[in-house]
Design a protein around this motif. Structure first.
Motif, PDB file in Angstrom:
ATOM      1  N   GLY A   1      -7.410   3.840 -16.241  1.00  0.00           N
ATOM      2  CA  GLY A   1      -8.453   3.184 -15.439  1.00  0.00           C
ATOM      3  C   GLY A   1      -7.861   2.239 -14.400  1.00  0.00           C
ATOM      4  N   ILE A   2      -6.770   1.604 -14.744  1.00  0.00           N
ATOM      5  CA  ILE A   2      -6.092   0.694 -13.808  1.00  0.00           C
ATOM      6  C   ILE A   2      -5.483   1.487 -12.658  1.00  0.00           C
ATOM      7  CG2 ILE A   2      -4.126  -0.898 -13.602  1.00  0.00           C
ATOM      8  CD1 ILE A   2      -4.800  -1.653 -16.613  1.00  0.00           C
ATOM      9  N   ILE A   3      -4.858   2.594 -12.994  1.00  0.00           N
ATOM     10  CA  ILE A   3      -4.243   3.455 -11.971  1.00  0.00           C
ATOM     11  C   ILE A   3      -5.312   3.989 -11.023  1.00  0.00           C
ATOM     12  CG2 ILE A   3      -3.084   5.690 -11.633  1.00  0.00           C
ATOM     13  CD1 ILE A   3      -1.618   5.007 -14.378  1.00  0.00           C
ATOM     14  N   GLU A   4      -6.399   4.500 -11.584  1.00  0.00           N
ATOM     15  CA  GLU A   4      -7.467   5.062 -10.745  1.00  0.00           C
ATOM     16  C   GLU A   4      -8.117   4.001  -9.868  1.00  0.00           C
ATOM     17  OE1 GLU A   4      -9.728   7.074 -13.778  1.00  0.00           O
ATOM     18  OE2 GLU A   4      -8.525   8.904 -13.560  1.00  0.00           O
ATOM     19  N   ARG A   5      -8.316   2.799 -10.396  1.00  0.00           N
ATOM     20  CA  ARG A   5      -8.888   1.706  -9.597  1.00  0.00           C
ATOM     21  C   ARG A   5      -7.934   1.329  -8.459  1.00  0.00           C
ATOM     22  NH1 ARG A   5     -12.638  -2.754 -10.611  1.00  0.00           N
ATOM     23  NH2 ARG A   5     -12.377  -4.139  -8.844  1.00  0.00           N
ATOM     24  N   ALA A   6      -6.643   1.285  -8.751  1.00  0.00           N
ATOM     25  CA  ALA A   6      -5.664   0.965  -7.710  1.00  0.00           C
ATOM     26  C   ALA A   6      -5.764   1.980  -6.571  1.00  0.00           C
ATOM     27  CB  ALA A   6      -4.250   0.947  -8.293  1.00  0.00           C
ATOM     28  N   TRP A   7      -5.822   3.257  -6.913  1.00  0.00           N
ATOM     29  CA  TRP A   7      -5.944   4.286  -5.874  1.00  0.00           C
ATOM     30  C   TRP A   7      -7.232   4.106  -5.077  1.00  0.00           C
ATOM     31  CZ3 TRP A   7      -4.360   8.758  -9.642  1.00  0.00           C
ATOM     32  CH2 TRP A   7      -2.955   8.836  -9.701  1.00  0.00           C
ATOM     33  N   ARG A   8      -8.357   3.837  -5.767  1.00  0.00           N
ATOM     34  CA  ARG A   8      -9.634   3.640  -5.062  1.00  0.00           C
ATOM     35  C   ARG A   8      -9.559   2.467  -4.097  1.00  0.00           C
ATOM     36  NH1 ARG A   8     -11.858   4.593 -10.140  1.00  0.00           N
ATOM     37  NH2 ARG A   8     -12.463   2.409 -10.397  1.00  0.00           N
ATOM     38  N   GLU A   9      -8.783   1.448  -4.452  1.00  0.00           N
ATOM     39  CA  GLU A   9      -8.636   0.260  -3.605  1.00  0.00           C
ATOM     40  C   GLU A   9      -7.560   0.438  -2.528  1.00  0.00           C
ATOM     41  OE1 GLU A   9      -8.065  -3.297  -5.904  1.00  0.00           O
ATOM     42  OE2 GLU A   9      -9.953  -3.037  -6.992  1.00  0.00           O
ATOM     43  N   GLY A  10      -6.956   1.624  -2.473  1.00  0.00           N
ATOM     44  CA  GLY A  10      -5.944   1.884  -1.453  1.00  0.00           C
ATOM     45  C   GLY A  10      -4.562   1.329  -1.786  1.00  0.00           C
ATOM     46  N   LYS A  11      -4.345   0.953  -3.030  1.00  0.00           N
ATOM     47  CA  LYS A  11      -3.027   0.462  -3.444  1.00  0.00           C
ATOM     48  C   LYS A  11      -2.103   1.642  -3.728  1.00  0.00           C
ATOM     49  CE  LYS A  11      -4.968  -3.643  -5.770  1.00  0.00           C
ATOM     50  NZ  LYS A  11      -4.638  -4.629  -4.757  1.00  0.00           N
ATOM     51  N   LYS A  12      -0.814   1.399  -3.588  1.00  0.00           N
ATOM     52  CA  LYS A  12       0.177   2.379  -4.011  1.00  0.00           C
ATOM     53  C   LYS A  12       0.458   2.114  -5.485  1.00  0.00           C
ATOM     54  CE  LYS A  12       2.215   2.904   0.492  1.00  0.00           C
ATOM     55  NZ  LYS A  12       3.189   2.380   1.426  1.00  0.00           N
ATOM     56  N   VAL A  13       0.696   3.184  -6.234  1.00  0.00           N
ATOM     57  CA  VAL A  13       0.976   3.067  -7.659  1.00  0.00           C
ATOM     58  C   VAL A  13       2.316   3.729  -7.939  1.00  0.00           C
ATOM     59  CG1 VAL A  13       0.200   3.631  -9.985  1.00  0.00           C
ATOM     60  CG2 VAL A  13      -1.493   3.115  -8.218  1.00  0.00           C
ATOM     61  N   CYS A  14       3.146   3.025  -8.682  1.00  0.00           N
ATOM     62  CA  CYS A  14       4.425   3.600  -9.083  1.00  0.00           C
ATOM     63  C   CYS A  14       4.598   3.421 -10.587  1.00  0.00           C
ATOM     64  CB  CYS A  14       5.578   2.980  -8.305  1.00  0.00           C
ATOM     65  SG  CYS A  14       5.734   1.196  -8.431  1.00  0.00           S
ATOM     66  N   ALA A  15       5.394   4.303 -11.146  1.00  0.00           N
ATOM     67  CA  ALA A  15       5.657   4.281 -12.584  1.00  0.00           C
ATOM     68  C   ALA A  15       7.158   4.440 -12.809  1.00  0.00           C
ATOM     69  CB  ALA A  15       4.895   5.405 -13.279  1.00  0.00           C
ATOM     70  N   PRO A  16       7.637   3.940 -13.942  1.00  0.00           N
ATOM     71  CA  PRO A  16       9.073   4.016 -14.200  1.00  0.00           C
ATOM     72  C   PRO A  16       9.511   5.337 -14.797  1.00  0.00           C
ATOM     73  CG  PRO A  16       8.006   2.809 -15.967  1.00  0.00           C
ATOM     74  CD  PRO A  16       6.930   3.161 -14.967  1.00  0.00           C
ATOM     75  N   LYS A  17      10.738   5.710 -14.455  1.00  0.00           N
ATOM     76  CA  LYS A  17      11.428   6.816 -15.099  1.00  0.00           C
ATOM     77  C   LYS A  17      12.690   6.213 -15.701  1.00  0.00           C
ATOM     78  CE  LYS A  17      13.130  11.478 -14.654  1.00  0.00           C
ATOM     79  NZ  LYS A  17      12.445  11.876 -15.880  1.00  0.00           N
ATOM     80  N   CYS A  18      12.901   6.478 -16.982  1.00  0.00           N
ATOM     81  CA  CYS A  18      14.075   5.949 -17.675  1.00  0.00           C
ATOM     82  C   CYS A  18      15.311   6.772 -17.326  1.00  0.00           C
ATOM     83  CB  CYS A  18      13.865   5.969 -19.188  1.00  0.00           C
ATOM     84  SG  CYS A  18      12.589   4.819 -19.723  1.00  0.00           S
ATOM     85  N   ILE A  19      16.402   6.069 -17.141  1.00  0.00           N
ATOM     86  CA  ILE A  19      17.709   6.693 -16.927  1.00  0.00           C
ATOM     87  C   ILE A  19      18.558   6.291 -18.141  1.00  0.00           C
ATOM     88  CG2 ILE A  19      19.637   6.989 -15.311  1.00  0.00           C
ATOM     89  CD1 ILE A  19      16.813   7.470 -14.030  1.00  0.00           C
ATOM     90  N   PRO A  20      18.462   7.063 -19.250  1.00  0.00           N
ATOM     91  CA  PRO A  20      19.070   6.642 -20.510  1.00  0.00           C
ATOM     92  C   PRO A  20      20.577   6.403 -20.451  1.00  0.00           C
ATOM     93  CG  PRO A  20      17.954   8.771 -20.750  1.00  0.00           C
ATOM     94  CD  PRO A  20      17.756   8.329 -19.353  1.00  0.00           C
TER      95      PRO A  20
END
Length: 187
Positions: free
Chosen positions: A63-82
């Motif tokens: 819900g946070i991700i979808e709201r960010a997109w609706r508000e025109g925010k960019k969303v990023c998520a982490p990828k682990c580099i073990p």
């Protein structure tokens, strides 16, 4: 018992507690968490938000991700580099750009997303199992967020159930606190 063992016991107790919350109660808590984050100045000011994709007993971040997109925010998520015990964040614009990765975490597909410099992320929502009132946390034990936050220059925030806030946690020299804790009660 060592600090590491103390943390492991606390982790297991909190995971057990969180898994016992009914779906109905969880949904009510999540709506309150969302309202409180969306009302925060940090959220309103952020143009790019870093967020971990939740699973299982964790508080739902969809819900946070979808709201960010609706508000025109960019969303990023982490990828682990073990191999480096590090994380790299990637912008994503649709859920199809994600996949199960390291330790079954939901992560961006690097070939379909754009790597983001950490200084370009305005607000990072930091996951964790237990926090104290000053923002120190017990996460899942990999130390990835502590390494990432060590030189992160912008806003950090945690969204957690008020019963995940304890007074006094075992803190180690490498632990990095979040700047703000948002619960279902306050923001």
């Amino acid at each position: 018992m060592t600090e590491k063992e103390d943390k492991q016991v606390l982790r297991q107790k909190m995971i057990s507690f969180l898994k016992k919350i009914s779906l109905e109660e969880k949904a009510v808590i999540e709506k309150k968490l969302e309202k409180n984050i969306f009302d925060s100045q940090e959220w309103k000011a952020a143009e790019r938000v870093g967020v971990t994709l939740s699973q299982g007993f964790e508080w739902n971040t969809l819900g946070i991700i979808e709201r960010a997109w609706r508000e025109g925010k960019k969303v990023c998520a982490p990828k682990c580099i073990p191999q480096h015990k590090a994380m790299v964040f990637y912008d994503f614009t649709k859920l199809e750009q994600l996949e199960k990765g390291f330790h079954h975490l939901i992560e961006p597909k690097p070939h379909e997303t754009k790597e983001v410099n950490k200084t370009d992320i305005d607000l990072v929502l930091v996951p964790g199992l237990i926090f104290d009132r000053t923002g120190y946390r017990i996460g899942f034990g990999g130390g990835y967020y502590d390494r990432f936050l060590k030189d992160f220059p912008n806003q950090t925030m945690a969204l957690i159930y008020s019963k995940q806030v304890l007074s006094g946690l075992p803190i180690e020299s490498f632990d990095i606190p979040v700047q703000k804790i948002i619960t279902e009660i306050n923001s």
